[in-house]
Every structure is written in structure tokens, then in C-alpha cells.
Design an enzyme around this catalytic site. Sequence first.
Site, PDB file in Angstrom:
ATOM      1  N   GLY A  66       0.843  -1.191   0.000  1.00 19.69           N
ATOM      2  CA  GLY A  66       0.000   0.000   0.000  1.00 19.69           C
ATOM      3  C   GLY A  66       0.873   1.233   0.000  1.00 19.69           C
ATOM      4  N   GLN A 103       3.002   9.836   1.579  1.00 22.67           N
ATOM      5  CA  GLN A 103       4.277   9.124   1.599  1.00 22.67           C
ATOM      6  C   GLN A 103       5.166   9.488   0.413  1.00 22.67           C
ATOM      7  OE1 GLN A 103       2.319   5.128   2.432  1.00 22.67           O
ATOM      8  NE2 GLN A 103       4.283   4.966   3.518  1.00 22.67           N
ATOM      9  N   CYS A 143       5.915  -0.157   7.561  1.00 17.69           N
ATOM     10  CA  CYS A 143       5.531   1.009   6.762  1.00 17.69           C
ATOM     11  C   CYS A 143       6.747   1.462   5.966  1.00 17.69           C
ATOM     12  CB  CYS A 143       5.048   2.123   7.685  1.00 17.69           C
ATOM     13  SG  CYS A 143       4.543   3.622   6.835  1.00 17.69           S
ATOM     14  N   LEU A 144       6.518   1.794   4.687  1.00 24.80           N
ATOM     15  CA  LEU A 144       7.627   2.249   3.844  1.00 24.80           C
ATOM     16  C   LEU A 144       8.285   3.512   4.381  1.00 24.80           C
ATOM     17  CD1 LEU A 144       6.088   1.617   0.295  1.00 24.80           C
ATOM     18  CD2 LEU A 144       7.755   0.203   1.525  1.00 24.80           C
ATOM     19  N   HIS A 155      -4.603   0.855   7.298  1.00 24.95           N
ATOM     20  CA  HIS A 155      -3.284   1.474   7.449  1.00 24.95           C
ATOM     21  C   HIS A 155      -3.173   2.680   6.514  1.00 24.95           C
ATOM     22  CE1 HIS A 155       1.232   1.172   8.062  1.00 24.95           C
ATOM     23  NE2 HIS A 155       1.166   1.900   6.955  1.00 24.95           N
ATOM     24  N   GLU A 156      -3.590   2.507   5.255  1.00 26.03           N
ATOM     25  CA  GLU A 156      -3.481   3.606   4.287  1.00 26.03           C
ATOM     26  C   GLU A 156      -4.459   4.735   4.604  1.00 26.03           C
ATOM     27  OE1 GLU A 156      -0.833   3.645   2.623  1.00 26.03           O
ATOM     28  OE2 GLU A 156      -0.398   1.544   3.003  1.00 26.03           O
ATOM     29  N   HIS A 161      -3.026   6.926   7.167  1.00 22.76           N
ATOM     30  CA  HIS A 161      -2.062   7.883   6.601  1.00 22.76           C
ATOM     31  C   HIS A 161      -2.764   9.152   6.119  1.00 22.76           C
ATOM     32  CE1 HIS A 161       1.993   6.314   6.492  1.00 22.76           C
ATOM     33  NE2 HIS A 161       1.591   5.150   6.021  1.00 22.76           N
TER      34      HIS A 161
END
Length: 160
Positions: A46, A51, A90-91, A132-133, A136
Site C-alpha cells: 500500500g 508518503q 511502513c515504507l 493502514h493507508e 495515513h
Amino acid sequence: MTVKPIVMYPAEVLEQPCEKVTVFDRKLAKLLGDMYDTMIEYDGVGLAAPQIGISKQIAIVDIDDHHGTIELINPTIIDSRGKQTDPEGCLSFPGIFGEVTRANYVKVRTFNRKGKVKFIEAEGFLARAIQHEIDHLNGVLFTSKVEKYIEEDELEQSEG
């Protein structure tokens, strides 16, 4: 399409609520393509627009299953049920993993790239990735929900 650099914590854009998308045009379609290429390049499931430094309510999720790539534009969770606790990463936080409890089922009202309303229902890992997204997009980071941090080698052992 273009692979964008991932914004790393503690960048301010990661902790701010994003603006709603109001224009559904070719620029949005290109951004969604760039986000997909970026997510794949960095081996994510995702990616949210903040991000890559863009404070808009846009995210994509692809857990490599029959659902394919899910595009989330101005998404809202309208129903959730159950509980699941599993590891997340997480990235924007490379090498950091932790156990997070989330709903096991979600129903989301969102828009597609053409501005049409659609509803998505998801369970299990897909529901986790979507939540999760969406977090964000609201300026909420998974680290604020971690119940227990996990070392990378522990994570690899639990997967193997």
C-alpha cells in the site's frame, strides 16, 4: 510512469490530515500510476499520497490477490467489525515493525479515478492494509497504534 522517493518520518506531511480530492483528471490518473510504480519498486502492499509528499486523500492497496489494485480516493470507513492483531510495517519507517490491532472487516465508501462513488468490502490482511493507508490520509501513523515492537529477525522467523 515515474517512481517517486518515499518520504521518511519525521516529515511533517506524514502527520497532517490530507485535503480531499476535488478534481478527477489526467493528472490524478498519472499520480495513481506513479504511486503504483513506487509501491511496487519499494515492495509495499500500500502507499498513501503523503508518503510521496502529496497531502491529498489518495491511496492505493495491492496485496497481490484476486482484488488487484484498489484505488482509494477520499475514502471513509462506514462499517467495521471484529478484531485482528498482526505485525505491520511502513515504507516511511524502514526496518520498524510492530503488532497492531485493527478491525478484521471494513466497508469503505470511496471514489474511483473518474469521480464515481464505489464501495469496497475487505477482510483480514486486505482490511488491515486499507485501514493502514486510510490512517495515513488522516495523519495517523501505525507507530501510534503499536502494542509491541518486533525485531526484524523475529518477524522473519514467524513468517518462515
